[in-house]
Design an enzyme around this catalytic site. Structure first.
Site: not given
Ligand code: SF4
Length: 300
Positions: A44, A127, A145, A191, A198, A201, A207
């Site tokens: 860490e 953290y 973080d 992200c 995205c 994701c 989101c």
């Molecule tokens: Fe980030 Fe949202 Fe894109 Fe996922 S969908 S990578 S959480 S901005």
């Protein structure tokens, strides 16, 4: 018409998706295979300001050389600084040794598990205290973080600037270790700051920020102080490298100046002295007078 959701993502669904994604996408990192508090703390602290790929090169060598708090506490500052070579921000190595001495002398060689006790140790901020409490001692504590803060800000825009309160609100009751690791992993690999992926994701459909983060250069860095366009942080690293390679007699001021800065001249003298004073204050180097001149070497 926007295809982006405008309501806050439902927490149970969000957790399920992120945890399932993590199960199949987690990187194989050595500190995820141990619950040893010493090893987790070292990883860490290394990860605080150094990229994972660089830490991977150094982590095994460091814990082979210093196998426990006891061994680290016995080492000289110079030995620890040398072993830290290539990691940057050398103050961390000196603080780690100081921490090891406190753990040996006040805690019988065992790292305390409580967040409030961890926070009293040198080099341990909120953290790192929470990360150690969670990853080494299995405690149910939130983490925030830089990576997690970014993910949460995008998933929950408009919920205020404090990522810790969001992290706390959505913290699951079980699988807290995996949850905290998963959020960090999502921020580190999907992200990301400048170019979030995205399309890959796991929570894209939930989101509110999906596809809205314009690709941009990370221009948010604070302006760093430096010389001739090079930050002082780089010169500090060069000085430590130079002294690492020097013998125990050390080096004089001019010698160091010429070794770390091309075209070093008398005009740079005051700047160099300030840098060296900072390194000495941080416990990384020592100075002593030899005749009319000053000689510097790594702290012992
Ligand atoms: Fe980030 Fe949202 Fe894109 Fe996922 S969908 S990578 S959480 S901005």
């Amino acid at each position: 018409m926007s295809l982006r959701p405008t309501v806050r993502p439902a927490t149970p669904q969000l957790r399920r998706r992120i945890l399932a994604w993590y199960q199949t996408n987690a990187r194989n990192l050595p500190w995820r295979k141990t619950k040893n508090p010493y090893r987790i703390l070292i990883s860490e602290v290394m990860l605080q300001q150094t990229q994972v790929t660089r830490v991977l090169e150094k982590y095994h060598r460091f814990i082979r050389r210093f196998t426990s708090f006891e061994v680290l506490a016995r080492a000289s500052a110079a030995e620890v600084i040398r072993a830290w070579s290539g990691m940057g921000y050398n103050n961390r190595s000196v603080r780690l040794r100081e921490l090891a001495r406190i753990v040996r002398d006040r805690f019988n060689g065992r790292l305390p598990s409580r967040v409030d006790e961890l926070l009293l140790l040198p080099g341990i901020g909120r953290y790192t205290a929470h990360a150690v409490a969670c990853f080494a001692f299995g405690q149910r504590v939130p983490l925030a973080d830089t990576n997690i803060a970014r993910v949460l800000a995008r998933l929950f825009p408009g919920e205020g600037p404090d990522p810790w309160s969001i992290a706390d609100r959505i913290l699951p009751r079980r699988h807290v270790y995996e949850w905290n690791q998963a959020l960090m992993e999502l921020g580190a690999t999907i992200c990301t700051a400048a170019r979030p992926k995205c399309t890959s994701c796991p929570v894209v459909r939930m989101c509110p920020s999906a596809f809205s983060i314009a690709a941009r250069k990370a221009t948010l860095h604070k302006k760093e102080r430096g010389r001739n366009g090079i930050p002082n942080r780089i010169y500090r690293g060069r000085i430590i490298e130079l002294l690492r390679k020097s013998n125990s007699r050390g080096r004089g001021l001019m010698d160091i100046g010429r070794g770390v800065k091309p075209n070093f001249s008398a005009a740079d003298h005051k700047w160099l002295v300030t840098l060296l004073a900072g390194l000495e204050r941080d416990g990384l180097i020592q100075s002593r007078n030899r005749g009319n001149s000053v000689v510097l070497r790594l702290a012992s």
